[in-house]
Design a protein around this motif. Structure first.
Motif, PDB file in Angstrom:
ATOM      1  N   GLN A  61       0.821  -1.060   0.104  1.00 43.33           N
ATOM      2  CA  GLN A  61      -0.119  -0.087  -0.120  1.00 43.33           C
ATOM      3  C   GLN A  61       0.932   1.338  -0.037  1.00 43.33           C
ATOM      4  O   GLN A  61       0.413   2.249  -0.292  1.00 43.33           O
ATOM      5  CB  GLN A  61      -1.003   0.030   1.214  1.00 43.33           C
ATOM      6  N   ASN A  62       2.048   1.175   0.490  1.00 44.08           N
ATOM      7  CA  ASN A  62       3.001   2.304   0.521  1.00 44.08           C
ATOM      8  C   ASN A  62       3.988   2.085  -0.497  1.00 44.08           C
ATOM      9  O   ASN A  62       5.191   2.853  -0.225  1.00 44.08           O
ATOM     10  CB  ASN A  62       3.500   2.496   1.836  1.00 44.08           C
ATOM     11  N   VAL A  63       3.838   1.579  -1.658  1.00 50.20           N
ATOM     12  CA  VAL A  63       4.935   1.276  -2.701  1.00 50.20           C
ATOM     13  C   VAL A  63       4.501   2.119  -3.858  1.00 50.20           C
ATOM     14  O   VAL A  63       3.578   2.147  -4.263  1.00 50.20           O
ATOM     15  CB  VAL A  63       4.990  -0.112  -2.861  1.00 50.20           C
ATOM     16  N   SER A 229       4.358   5.900   5.039  1.00 54.79           N
ATOM     17  CA  SER A 229       2.999   5.402   5.526  1.00 54.79           C
ATOM     18  C   SER A 229       2.130   5.543   4.285  1.00 54.79           C
ATOM     19  O   SER A 229       2.489   6.329   3.512  1.00 54.79           O
ATOM     20  CB  SER A 229       2.301   6.010   6.811  1.00 54.79           C
ATOM     21  N   SER A 230       0.994   4.513   4.056  1.00 56.79           N
ATOM     22  CA  SER A 230       0.030   4.682   2.919  1.00 56.79           C
ATOM     23  C   SER A 230      -0.744   6.068   2.972  1.00 56.79           C
ATOM     24  O   SER A 230      -0.899   6.458   1.669  1.00 56.79           O
ATOM     25  CB  SER A 230      -1.054   3.603   3.290  1.00 56.79           C
ATOM     26  N   PHE A 253       0.391   0.993  -6.198  1.00 59.76           N
ATOM     27  CA  PHE A 253      -0.563  -0.130  -5.986  1.00 59.76           C
ATOM     28  C   PHE A 253      -1.742   0.382  -5.281  1.00 59.76           C
ATOM     29  O   PHE A 253      -2.796   0.035  -5.287  1.00 59.76           O
ATOM     30  CB  PHE A 253       0.070  -1.195  -5.378  1.00 59.76           C
ATOM     31  N   GLN A 254      -1.666   1.450  -4.387  1.00 59.48           N
ATOM     32  CA  GLN A 254      -2.835   2.083  -3.739  1.00 59.48           C
ATOM     33  C   GLN A 254      -3.742   2.585  -4.729  1.00 59.48           C
ATOM     34  O   GLN A 254      -5.035   2.582  -4.528  1.00 59.48           O
ATOM     35  CB  GLN A 254      -2.322   2.936  -2.470  1.00 59.48           C
ATOM     36  N   SER A 261     -11.588  -0.542  -7.108  1.00 58.88           N
ATOM     37  CA  SER A 261     -12.683  -0.321  -6.150  1.00 58.88           C
ATOM     38  C   SER A 261     -13.906   0.494  -7.004  1.00 58.88           C
ATOM     39  O   SER A 261     -14.856   0.320  -6.938  1.00 58.88           O
ATOM     40  CB  SER A 261     -12.241   0.351  -4.915  1.00 58.88           C
ATOM     41  N   SER A 262     -13.174   1.704  -7.636  1.00 63.99           N
ATOM     42  CA  SER A 262     -14.521   2.215  -8.301  1.00 63.99           C
ATOM     43  C   SER A 262     -14.994   1.421  -9.534  1.00 63.99           C
ATOM     44  O   SER A 262     -16.216   1.659  -9.827  1.00 63.99           O
ATOM     45  CB  SER A 262     -13.634   3.516  -9.014  1.00 63.99           C
ATOM     46  N   VAL A 263     -14.244   0.704 -10.149  1.00 64.19           N
ATOM     47  CA  VAL A 263     -14.607  -0.304 -11.229  1.00 64.19           C
ATOM     48  C   VAL A 263     -15.802  -1.440 -10.598  1.00 64.19           C
ATOM     49  O   VAL A 263     -16.863  -1.380 -11.300  1.00 64.19           O
ATOM     50  CB  VAL A 263     -13.619  -1.133 -12.037  1.00 64.19           C
TER      51      VAL A 263
END
Length: 405
Positions: A61-63, A229-230, A253-254, A261-263
Motif C-alpha cells: 500500500q505504501n509502494v 506510510s500509506s 498499488f494504492q 474499487s471504483s470499477v
C-alpha cells in the motif's frame, strides 16, 4: 382481535393460492428471478472485487514504482532526488527481465528482479522466507526463489544450495541474444498465492549487483520507492508525477486498488440496474395474476362485503395474496441465488499476462445487507403488483358483485 384477523387473512390467502396452483407457481417463479439474479451476480462481483483489491493491497500500500519512458534513463541524480522527497522512507533502483526455468518436466515463465531484496519483503505484506535466507548484496550469484519455482505439484525440485539455470533474452543496441545464467538457491519464499499484477511465487529475487554483473544489464529498469506510510502515498505520488511528467511511468498499488474499487462499484450498479428489469417484469406478472384472481372472486368478494367486510379489509385480503407470493418467491430466489453464486464463482476467472495465465478463484461475498436489499425489493414487488387489483376489488359494490356470474 387484530392478530386473529391477520391470521384469518393469511389463511384465506394461502387457500386462494392453493386453489390456483399453476398460476401461483408460475408467478412465484417470475418473482424469484429478481432476487436470484441480484444475489448471485452482486455477491460474485463483490467477492472477486474484494479478492483482487486485497491482492493489489498486499503488494504494498505504501509502494510506488517508476519505469523510465522510452528515451529516458534513470541515473544516480534521479535516485538522490527521490530519496530527498519528504515522506520517502527508501528508494532503490532495480533491474528486471523475464525468463524461463525448467521446473520438473515443464518450462515455467519467471520474473527476475535484481534489487536490494529486503526492501521487497519489507513492503509486501505476507511475503516471507520459507527456508534459507536472503542473500547479501555481495552474494550476487545467489537468489531467493518463489514457491512455484522450487516446487512442482508440492514436490521439491530446487532446495537451498541447488543451482537454477535461467534462460532469458537480452537486447543490446537493437540486437537480441539468448543467454543462460545459473544461480545458487539461497532461500525459498513461502507460497504467496496468485497475485493480480505480480506473482511472487514465480519470481527470482537477486541482489542489485546481479543486474549488471550477472545479467549483463546496463540500464536500470526502474526505481522502487517505499513511502513512510500509506497516508503519504498520494502526496509523494503527486510530487513524482510533477517531476517526471513525460519522463517516467509511475505506478502506485494504492491507486490501482482505488481504481479497481471504483470499477467494482460501477459493476455493482450495473448488475443492480439489470436486476431491476427482472423485478419490473415480476411486478407485471403479479399484477396480471391478481387482477385475474379478483375477476374470478368477484362473487366471493360481494358475499364478504354483504357479511360486513369493509373496503380496507377486502383490500388487505387481496394484497396479502400478492405479498405471500412475493415472500415465497423471495425466499426461493435468495436461496437459489446463493447456490448459483458459489457455482459461478467456482468456475474461476482467467487473467492472461504475457505468457502467463493466472486463474483467480474467490468465494462470493453474500452479506446480510445484500440479502435484505433483495428481500426488500421482492416485498416491494408484491405490494406494487397487488395494490391496484386490491384497490379495484375493494371498490366493487356488493350488489354488483353478488349478481356477477
Amino acid at each position: 382481535m387484530l392478530l386473529q384477523f391477520l391470521l384469518d387473512i393469511l389463511r384465506m390467502s394461502i387457500k386462494a393460492l392453493t386453489e390456483r396452483k399453476t398460476r401461483a407457481i408460475l408467478t412465484i417463479i417470475g418473482i424469484s428471478l429478481g432476487p436470484l439474479a441480484l444475489v448471485m451476480i452482486s455477491s460474485v462481483i463483490e467477492g472477486y472485487g474484494d479478492y483482487v483489491i486485497s491482492q493489489v493491497e498486499s503488494l504494498g500500500q505504501n509502494v510506488i514504482v517508476l519505469f523510465p519512458s522510452t528515451g529516458y534513463k534513470f541515473s544516480e541524480s534521479d535516485l538522490n532526488a527521490i530519496r530527498t522527497l519528504k515522506g520517502v522512507k527508501r528508494a532503490e533502483p532495480f533491474y528486471s527481465i523475464q525468463g524461463q526455468v525448467r521446473v520438473g518436466s515443464e518450462t515455467r515463465v519467471v520474473f527476475i528482479y535484481a534489487i536490494p531484496v529486503e526492501i521487497v519483503l519489507e513492503s509486501m505484506r505476507g511475503l516471507e522466507v520459507l527456508k534459507g535466507s536472503i542473500p547479501s548484496e555481495s552474494e550476487y550469484l545467489k537468489a531467493l526463489i518463489g514457491y512455484k519455482i522450487a516446487h512442482s505439484d508440492d514436490n521439491v525440485v530446487y532446495d537451498v544450495g541447488d543451482v537454477v539455470t535461467v534462460t532469458y533474452i537480452r537486447t543490446t543496441s537493437g540486437r537480441s541474444e539468448v543467454r543462460r545464467v545459473s544461480v545458487v538457491v539461497n532461500g525459498v519464499l513461502k507460497e504467496f498465492g496468485g497475485a493480480f499484477i505480480l506473482s511472487p511465487d514465480t519470481t527470482i529475487l537477486l541482489p542489485l549487483q546481479a543486474g549488471s554483473r550477472l545479467l549483463g544489464l546496463s540500464e536500470w529498469s526502474g526505481i522502487y520507492v517505499l513511502v513512510e506510510s500509506s497516508d503519504l502515498v498520494p502526496r509523494v505520488l503527486g510530487e513524482l508525477q510533477e517531476i517526471y511528467r513525460g519522463k517516467a511511468e509511475i505506478i502506485s498499488f494504492q491507486s490501482i486498488a482505488n481504481v479497481i474499487s471504483s470499477v467494482i462499484g460501477a459493476m455493482n450498479f450495473i448488475s443492480f440496474a439489470a436486476s431491476l428489469s427482472a423485478f419490473a417484469v415480476a411486478v407485471s406478472g403479479v399484477a396480471a395474476t391478481m387482477i385475474t384472481s379478483v375477476v374470478e372472486r368477484t362473487r366471493e368478494i360481494g358475499v364478504l362485503k354483504a357479511l360486513g367486510f369493509r373496503d380496507s379489509q377486502v383490500l388487505l385480503m387481496i394484497l396479502a395474496e400478492s405479498i405471500v407470493m412475493s415472500i415465497i418467491g423471495g425466499i426461493i430466489g435468495i436461496v437459489l441465488g446463493a447456490i448459483g453464486a458459489h457455482a459461478l464463482a467456482s468456475i474461476g476467472f482467467e487473467v492472461r499476462a504475457s505468457l502467463q495465465t493466472i486463474v483467480i478463484r474467490a468465494s462470493p461475498k453474500i452479506t446480510a445487507t445484500g440479502i435484505l436489499r433483495a428481500a426488500g425489493l421482492t416485498l416491494l414487488v408484491g405490494i406494487t403488483g397487488g395494490v391496484f387489483p386490491a384497490y379495484r376489488a375493494a371498490k366493487i359494490p356488493p350488489a354488483v358483485a353478488l349478481r356477477y356470474e
